[in-house]
Design a protein around this motif. Structure first.
Motif, PDB file in Angstrom:
ATOM      1  N   LEU A 472      -5.434  -7.539  10.297  1.00  0.00           N
ATOM      2  CA  LEU A 472      -6.163  -8.808  10.283  1.00  0.00           C
ATOM      3  C   LEU A 472      -5.817  -9.606   9.035  1.00  0.00           C
ATOM      4  O   LEU A 472      -5.645 -10.834   9.100  1.00  0.00           O
ATOM      5  CB  LEU A 472      -7.670  -8.555  10.349  1.00  0.00           C
ATOM      6  CG  LEU A 472      -8.558  -9.799  10.296  1.00  0.00           C
ATOM      7  CD1 LEU A 472      -8.265 -10.731  11.461  1.00  0.00           C
ATOM      8  CD2 LEU A 472     -10.039  -9.413  10.281  1.00  0.00           C
ATOM      9  N   LEU A 473      -5.702  -8.929   7.894  1.00  0.00           N
ATOM     10  CA  LEU A 473      -5.346  -9.616   6.655  1.00  0.00           C
ATOM     11  C   LEU A 473      -3.951 -10.223   6.754  1.00  0.00           C
ATOM     12  O   LEU A 473      -3.730 -11.380   6.352  1.00  0.00           O
ATOM     13  CB  LEU A 473      -5.427  -8.637   5.480  1.00  0.00           C
ATOM     14  CG  LEU A 473      -5.101  -9.216   4.102  1.00  0.00           C
ATOM     15  CD1 LEU A 473      -6.105 -10.298   3.720  1.00  0.00           C
ATOM     16  CD2 LEU A 473      -5.089  -8.096   3.056  1.00  0.00           C
ATOM     17  N   ILE A 474      -3.004  -9.469   7.304  1.00  0.00           N
ATOM     18  CA  ILE A 474      -1.637  -9.989   7.452  1.00  0.00           C
ATOM     19  C   ILE A 474      -1.609 -11.131   8.461  1.00  0.00           C
ATOM     20  O   ILE A 474      -0.918 -12.139   8.264  1.00  0.00           O
ATOM     21  CB  ILE A 474      -0.683  -8.851   7.860  1.00  0.00           C
ATOM     22  CG1 ILE A 474      -0.565  -7.840   6.712  1.00  0.00           C
ATOM     23  CG2 ILE A 474       0.683  -9.389   8.241  1.00  0.00           C
ATOM     24  CD1 ILE A 474       0.231  -6.600   7.056  1.00  0.00           C
ATOM     25  N   ALA A 475      -2.377 -10.999   9.548  1.00  0.00           N
ATOM     26  CA  ALA A 475      -2.451 -12.090  10.525  1.00  0.00           C
ATOM     27  C   ALA A 475      -3.070 -13.331   9.901  1.00  0.00           C
ATOM     28  O   ALA A 475      -2.616 -14.460  10.155  1.00  0.00           O
ATOM     29  CB  ALA A 475      -3.259 -11.646  11.741  1.00  0.00           C
ATOM     30  N   ALA A 476      -4.110 -13.153   9.082  1.00  0.00           N
ATOM     31  CA  ALA A 476      -4.715 -14.299   8.401  1.00  0.00           C
ATOM     32  C   ALA A 476      -3.713 -14.960   7.465  1.00  0.00           C
ATOM     33  O   ALA A 476      -3.663 -16.196   7.361  1.00  0.00           O
ATOM     34  CB  ALA A 476      -5.952 -13.849   7.629  1.00  0.00           C
ATOM     35  N   LEU A 477      -2.900 -14.149   6.797  1.00  0.00           N
ATOM     36  CA  LEU A 477      -1.846 -14.715   5.949  1.00  0.00           C
ATOM     37  C   LEU A 477      -0.858 -15.511   6.794  1.00  0.00           C
ATOM     38  O   LEU A 477      -0.453 -16.621   6.413  1.00  0.00           O
ATOM     39  CB  LEU A 477      -1.125 -13.588   5.208  1.00  0.00           C
ATOM     40  CG  LEU A 477       0.086 -14.004   4.364  1.00  0.00           C
ATOM     41  CD1 LEU A 477      -0.307 -14.987   3.272  1.00  0.00           C
ATOM     42  CD2 LEU A 477       0.765 -12.761   3.772  1.00  0.00           C
ATOM     43  N   HIS A 531      -9.939   0.976  -5.008  1.00  0.00           N
ATOM     44  CA  HIS A 531      -9.746  -0.474  -5.055  1.00  0.00           C
ATOM     45  C   HIS A 531      -8.316  -0.907  -4.764  1.00  0.00           C
ATOM     46  O   HIS A 531      -8.045  -2.090  -4.607  1.00  0.00           O
ATOM     47  CB  HIS A 531     -10.186  -1.037  -6.410  1.00  0.00           C
ATOM     48  CG  HIS A 531      -9.335  -0.592  -7.566  1.00  0.00           C
ATOM     49  ND1 HIS A 531      -8.107  -1.127  -7.836  1.00  0.00           N
ATOM     50  CD2 HIS A 531      -9.557   0.349  -8.512  1.00  0.00           C
ATOM     51  CE1 HIS A 531      -7.605  -0.544  -8.910  1.00  0.00           C
ATOM     52  NE2 HIS A 531      -8.470   0.360  -9.336  1.00  0.00           N
ATOM     53  N   SER A 532      -7.380  -0.009  -4.712  1.00  0.00           N
ATOM     54  CA  SER A 532      -6.007  -0.366  -4.361  1.00  0.00           C
ATOM     55  C   SER A 532      -5.290   0.903  -3.951  1.00  0.00           C
ATOM     56  O   SER A 532      -5.813   2.012  -4.122  1.00  0.00           O
ATOM     57  CB  SER A 532      -5.284  -1.042  -5.533  1.00  0.00           C
ATOM     58  OG  SER A 532      -5.150  -0.139  -6.609  1.00  0.00           O
ATOM     59  N   VAL A 533      -4.094   0.755  -3.406  1.00  0.00           N
ATOM     60  CA  VAL A 533      -3.321   1.917  -2.959  1.00  0.00           C
ATOM     61  C   VAL A 533      -1.936   1.841  -3.585  1.00  0.00           C
ATOM     62  O   VAL A 533      -1.286   0.785  -3.548  1.00  0.00           O
ATOM     63  CB  VAL A 533      -3.199   1.970  -1.418  1.00  0.00           C
ATOM     64  CG1 VAL A 533      -2.382   3.183  -0.992  1.00  0.00           C
ATOM     65  CG2 VAL A 533      -4.582   2.016  -0.779  1.00  0.00           C
ATOM     66  N   PRO A 635      -6.804  -9.699  -4.999  1.00  0.00           N
ATOM     67  CA  PRO A 635      -7.662  -8.731  -4.309  1.00  0.00           C
ATOM     68  C   PRO A 635      -7.259  -8.586  -2.847  1.00  0.00           C
ATOM     69  O   PRO A 635      -6.858  -9.547  -2.192  1.00  0.00           O
ATOM     70  CB  PRO A 635      -9.060  -9.350  -4.451  1.00  0.00           C
ATOM     71  CG  PRO A 635      -8.967 -10.242  -5.644  1.00  0.00           C
ATOM     72  CD  PRO A 635      -7.568 -10.778  -5.652  1.00  0.00           C
ATOM     73  N   LEU A 636      -7.352  -7.381  -2.342  1.00  0.00           N
ATOM     74  CA  LEU A 636      -6.987  -6.985  -0.982  1.00  0.00           C
ATOM     75  C   LEU A 636      -5.476  -6.888  -0.823  1.00  0.00           C
ATOM     76  O   LEU A 636      -4.955  -5.881  -0.316  1.00  0.00           O
ATOM     77  CB  LEU A 636      -7.565  -7.936   0.074  1.00  0.00           C
ATOM     78  CG  LEU A 636      -9.090  -8.078   0.087  1.00  0.00           C
ATOM     79  CD1 LEU A 636      -9.519  -9.036   1.194  1.00  0.00           C
ATOM     80  CD2 LEU A 636      -9.774  -6.741   0.273  1.00  0.00           C
ATOM     81  N   PHE A 637      -4.723  -7.911  -1.248  1.00  0.00           N
ATOM     82  CA  PHE A 637      -3.279  -7.872  -1.074  1.00  0.00           C
ATOM     83  C   PHE A 637      -2.631  -6.806  -1.950  1.00  0.00           C
ATOM     84  O   PHE A 637      -1.514  -6.384  -1.684  1.00  0.00           O
ATOM     85  CB  PHE A 637      -2.661  -9.242  -1.373  1.00  0.00           C
ATOM     86  CG  PHE A 637      -2.915 -10.251  -0.305  1.00  0.00           C
ATOM     87  CD1 PHE A 637      -2.190 -10.251   0.873  1.00  0.00           C
ATOM     88  CD2 PHE A 637      -3.914 -11.203  -0.456  1.00  0.00           C
ATOM     89  CE1 PHE A 637      -2.431 -11.175   1.871  1.00  0.00           C
ATOM     90  CE2 PHE A 637      -4.172 -12.133   0.533  1.00  0.00           C
ATOM     91  CZ  PHE A 637      -3.420 -12.124   1.699  1.00  0.00           C
ATOM     92  N   GLU A 638      -3.320  -6.355  -2.989  1.00  0.00           N
ATOM     93  CA  GLU A 638      -2.767  -5.313  -3.841  1.00  0.00           C
ATOM     94  C   GLU A 638      -2.626  -3.994  -3.087  1.00  0.00           C
ATOM     95  O   GLU A 638      -1.895  -3.105  -3.517  1.00  0.00           O
ATOM     96  CB  GLU A 638      -3.653  -5.120  -5.074  1.00  0.00           C
ATOM     97  CG  GLU A 638      -5.071  -4.681  -4.745  1.00  0.00           C
ATOM     98  CD  GLU A 638      -5.983  -4.657  -5.960  1.00  0.00           C
ATOM     99  OE1 GLU A 638      -5.478  -4.976  -7.052  1.00  0.00           O
ATOM    100  OE2 GLU A 638      -7.169  -4.325  -5.820  1.00  0.00           O
ATOM    101  N   SER A 639      -3.330  -3.842  -1.957  1.00  0.00           N
ATOM    102  CA  SER A 639      -3.237  -2.619  -1.163  1.00  0.00           C
ATOM    103  C   SER A 639      -2.277  -2.754   0.018  1.00  0.00           C
ATOM    104  O   SER A 639      -2.070  -1.786   0.749  1.00  0.00           O
ATOM    105  CB  SER A 639      -4.627  -2.231  -0.645  1.00  0.00           C
ATOM    106  OG  SER A 639      -5.493  -1.929  -1.719  1.00  0.00           O
ATOM    107  N   VAL A 640      -1.721  -3.929   0.220  1.00  0.00           N
ATOM    108  CA  VAL A 640      -0.861  -4.177   1.385  1.00  0.00           C
ATOM    109  C   VAL A 640       0.565  -3.707   1.097  1.00  0.00           C
ATOM    110  O   VAL A 640       1.100  -3.949   0.009  1.00  0.00           O
ATOM    111  CB  VAL A 640      -0.862  -5.677   1.751  1.00  0.00           C
ATOM    112  CG1 VAL A 640       0.186  -5.991   2.803  1.00  0.00           C
ATOM    113  CG2 VAL A 640      -2.244  -6.092   2.234  1.00  0.00           C
ATOM    114  N   ILE A 641       1.177  -3.031   2.036  1.00  0.00           N
ATOM    115  CA  ILE A 641       2.610  -2.750   1.961  1.00  0.00           C
ATOM    116  C   ILE A 641       3.328  -4.041   2.315  1.00  0.00           C
ATOM    117  O   ILE A 641       3.306  -4.497   3.459  1.00  0.00           O
ATOM    118  CB  ILE A 641       3.008  -1.620   2.920  1.00  0.00           C
ATOM    119  CG1 ILE A 641       2.348  -0.308   2.494  1.00  0.00           C
ATOM    120  CG2 ILE A 641       4.523  -1.455   2.984  1.00  0.00           C
ATOM    121  CD1 ILE A 641       2.634   0.863   3.399  1.00  0.00           C
TER     122      ILE A 641
END
Length: 844
Positions: A472-477, A531-533, A635-641
């Motif tokens: 959902l985050l990538i789709a929102a981007l 908080h991140s991966v 925030p949030l994007f720090e966990s995205v591959i």
């Protein structure tokens, strides 16, 4: 001047007259202000009165000049004198035209023929009995006139910022529903029996129709609705006593050797054609389901004994997610947390890809058939459903051709990155909600019903949160990139859409907040939250990965794809240069289209972001900064591959493919149409998906399946497999599933916190004993066992609340057994097919 021509082919889907070439098309008299289209069949008893009434009204209303109006009568192979009476009227009035079919095909075929032959700036549909008097045209003209949409009247559909496309007359008549045809959502009027259209759009709508019977009304209205065209509905009055049709003899044969159609026959034909109208979507769904079943057929062939070969440990993990959700719910425990693995700290399930939106509703399936069946079902049906909703969105919004939309939907759902993630990442392939979210956002841009669409968008987004947050985050981007691109290509429309979209997003957030406040609080602040991966420094795509082929593509090379990706489930680009070249060619070809320009900019931006914060130049030592550097700390994007952002290009390329095919199949000349289809085939064939590879699944030890473990692991204690489960080897999760979660596990494969900063890692926080067992299992020599090692082993076992250490028979089993015997100070017991050390209270 009389225009009496027979036509066997009129418009798409009208059929052909076998054995006879069609006569020339009706002579075109030039553009006129209004075309009145009247379908007729065996209407000799009333057609003359109808023509006289319309002639008088149109002369008074529009004038007597040749360019003022025309009456186009489509005779559907009448067996009485209908055609002769129209010819007689046309001899007296050249603005009356007759189009005659040799064979009776139905109202839809007659309407399509007449509308496509019309020349009016506007087109009025009427019936042969003048059921609605011509004077009622005044009401339709008022609705169709340019106006402030805020002050217009009637039911509407489409973009209310534009002028109407059509005005439908609404009376007490319910012809289509009387024939058993469902109404069109948003309309109380059910037919186009008396309707005024913009001429060009009427010809486009009827030209796209395929039905020949009375269900063409529903088909045309649905097609217009998919285009987003605004249609007004206004009340009109009926004639009090319309002319009655003479009752035919009991069984008189017609001139064509058939009996006069009865009302029951018309109803049957209408239902049949409505089935054709709706069954196309079912046929597309069946194709998608077959493609998905083909992709996973190796797994379905032996669900108990086979495992997705390229899934690494993700299949074990996701089946465990299915099982733990079932176990928690059926035992009335918190579905957001468990201590089944990762003892003693447990697992924050909301912070993992548990897909509660599916695992919870499918609990009955899991209880009846097991976790592996649920896993395979979710992947197979999920990919097919995702393809169908992409098809639905493309068909509704962009193209006429059903199969062009189907090709676009298939590419969006079965593109190489999606097939790669099908190896154990259901959250990245079960994306059927995303097209629905996009469609609802587009409806908000239209500003028709902001409250309703905002509420639905909030509900859709909430459900998607429980299917997959990162998709959902990538789709929102991707949607943000498209919005910014549209702002560049069409600033006026983008700004006009900003206000209703912004208001709708506020409403959607208001719906989401009370539904998600506790789950999201638990995810980010609850036990075992992080908080991140950490993904490493090479999570972006190599530039070469954009043009190479994935391992499971028809032209793919597993070795090349492996060098250019994190692993087999993370081949996030690999579209292949022919497909990218086709996308570029389509953008150049259709560059005048603003949506195409916005899609081109969106795809380019997504590919650029997917390269990561640092971009190595192939075959050089040069490393350039990438645009992802601007987002890596957000925030949030720090966990995205970051390589996964390239997945945005799958629906972008799917839409471009659908637009191209829709235009190609409608080309009038065979040569360019053939060349276009060959170009599409050349781009798609190399990336056709191959079935996912499978391997034999590691058997579960009989120590577990027989229940022998119950004599060694007490309630509240953990079983310690050797080596402990981690992201590299997690078969022990499958043991736990097979034991119906009867014991807990030390170690595990999940996302959890590490260190005082609570940085996200894969697996439990490693300890000295878990590292030692892993190192020796995979080749290192056992160290000298000192009192310090024995003391450390005791502390680690106490931390895990261990009840027993279990060593299955395996490679380097002798070295592991001897080392553990010395570490634990006791010999093991042989139980079934494992060595066991009892280490709980009363043990070590």
């Amino acid at each position: 001047m009389t225009d009496t021509t027979a036509t066997g082919e009129t418009g798409p889907g009208a059929g052909t007259d076998t054995g006879k070439a069609p006569d020339p098309a009706p002579a075109w008299l030039g553009a006129v202000a209004l075309s009145v289209v009247i379908p007729a069949h065996d209407d000799a008893h009333r057609i003359t009165a109808t023509l006289d009434a319309f002639r008088a009204d149109l002369d008074a209303r529009l004038g007597t000049g040749p360019g003022d109006w025309e009456l186009v009568v489509a005779d559907d192979a009448s067996t009485d004198d209908t055609a002769a009476l129209v010819e007689a009227a046309a001899a007296d009035e050249p603005r009356i035209r007759l189009i005659r079919s040799e064979h009776h095909r139905g109202k839809g075929a007659a309407l399509r023929a007449a509308v496509l032959a019309s020349a009016g700036e506007r087109v009025l549909l009427a019936d042969a009995g003048a059921t609605i008097p011509p004077a009622e045209l005044d009401h339709l003209e008022q609705a169709l006139a340019p106006q402030d949409p805020q002050n217009g009247s009637g039911s509407r559909t489409g973009n209310e910022s534009e002028n109407p496309t059509a005005a439908l007359g609404r009376t007490g008549n319910r012809l289509v529903r009387a024939l058993g045809i469902p109404g069109i959502p948003g309309f109380r009027a059910d037919t186009c029996g008396f309707a005024l259209f913009d001429g060009d759009r009427a010809r486009a709508a009827f030209g796209a129709s395929v039905l020949d019977g009375p269900a063409i009304d529903a088909e045309v209205l649905r097609w217009m609705r998919r285009q987003g065209w605004y249609v007004a509905e206004v009340p009109v009055s009926r004639n009090p006593e319309p002319a009655a049709r003479p009752r035919p003899p009991a069984t008189p044969p017609t001139a064509a050797g058939r009996t006069t159609p009865t009302a029951r026959g018309d109803r049957r034909r209408a239902l049949t054609e409505l089935y054709r109208l709706n069954s196309g979507g079912l046929a597309v769904a069946a194709v998608f389901l077959a493609l998905s079943a083909y992709l996973f057929h190796g797994l379905w062939a032996d669900l108990d004994g086979r495992y997705l070969a390229d899934a690494l440990q993700d299949q074990n993990q996701w089946e465990w997610f299915v099982g733990v959700a079932t176990d928690n719910i059926t035992h009335l425990r918190n579905p957001l947390f468990t201590t089944a693995q990762g003892m003693p700290d447990g697992v924050n399930l909301m912070a993992n890809a548990t897909m509660l939106g599916l695992t919870v509703p499918l609990i009955p399936v899991t209880l009846l058939f097991g976790e592996t069946v649920t896993f395979a079902l979710v992947l197979t049906l999920g990919m097919a459903a995702s393809a169908w909703t992409w098809y639905w969105l493309i068909r509704r919004r962009l193209v006429r051709s059903r199969w062009a939309a189907a090709a676009g939907g298939a590419l969006a759902a079965f593109a190489p990155p999606m097939v790669s993630h099908a190896n154990g990442h259901p959250n990245f392939v079960v994306l059927f909600m995303l097209p629905l979210i996009i469609d609802r956002a587009l409806r908000l841009c239209e500003g028709r019903n902001i409250v309703r669409d905002g509420v639905l968008l909030g509900l859709f987004a909430t459900y998607q949160i429980f299917l997959g947050e990162e998709p959902l985050l990538i789709a929102a981007l991707g949607m943000l990139l498209f919005s910014l691109a549209y702002l560049v290509v069409d600033r006026r429309r983008a700004l006009a859409a900003a206000r209703p979209l912004g208001l709708g997003l506020v409403i959607a957030a208001g719906v989401c907040a009370p539904l998600l406040i506790f789950p999201l609080y638990w995810q980010f602040f609850g036990p075992q939250s992080y908080h991140s991966v950490l993904h490493g420094d090479n999570a972006g795509n190599s530039p070469r990965a954009l043009v190479e082929y994935a391992a499971r593509s028809l032209f793919g090379d597993a070795e090349t794809a492996g060098r250019l990706s994190l692993n087999t489930t993370e081949q996030n680009a690999f579209y292949g240069w022919p497909l990218l070249a086709l996308g570029v060619a389509v953008c150049v070809w259709m560059w005048r289209s603003k949506p195409v320009r916005a899609l081109a900019l969106t795809g380019f931006a997504a590919l650029a972001l997917s390269l990561g914060p640092w971009v190595p130049v192939p075959r050089t030592d040069v490393v350039l900064p990438g645009p992802w550097r601007l987002m890596v700390r957000l925030p949030l994007f720090e966990s995205v591959i970051e390589g996964r952002v390239a997945m945005v290009c799958a629906p972008v390329l799917g839409v471009l493919l659908a637009l191209a095919l829709d235009r190609i199949v409608r080309m009038r000349h065979r040569e360019p149409r053939t060349l276009g289809l060959l170009a599409v085939a050349a781009a798609l064939i190399p990336v056709l998906p191959l079935p996912l590879a499978v391997r034999e699944r590691a058997p579960v030890p009989a120590f577990v399946t027989s229940g022998a473990w119950k004599g060694y692991v007490k309630d509240g204690e953990a079983l310690v497999p050797v080596p402990l489960p981690d992201p590299g080897q997690a078969d022990a999760l499958h043991w736990q599933v097979e034991a119906d979660f009867g014991f807990r596990l030390a170690g595990g494969y999940f996302n959890g916190p590490w260190g005082p900063d609570r940085i996200g890692i894969y697996g439990a926080t490693p300890r000295h004993l878990s590292n030692l067992l892993r190192d020796v299992r995979y080749g290192q020599q056992p160290p000298e066992i000192t009192p310090q090692w024995r003391d450390q082993a005791r502390r680690d076992l106490e931390f895990w609340k261990a009840g027993a250490v279990v060593l299955p028979f395996q490679d380097r089993g002798v070295e592991l057994r001897d080392m553990l015997t010395e570490l634990l100070g006791q010999p093991p017991q042989k139980a079934e097919d494992v060595w066991v050390w009892r280490v709980g209270p009363g043990g070590v």
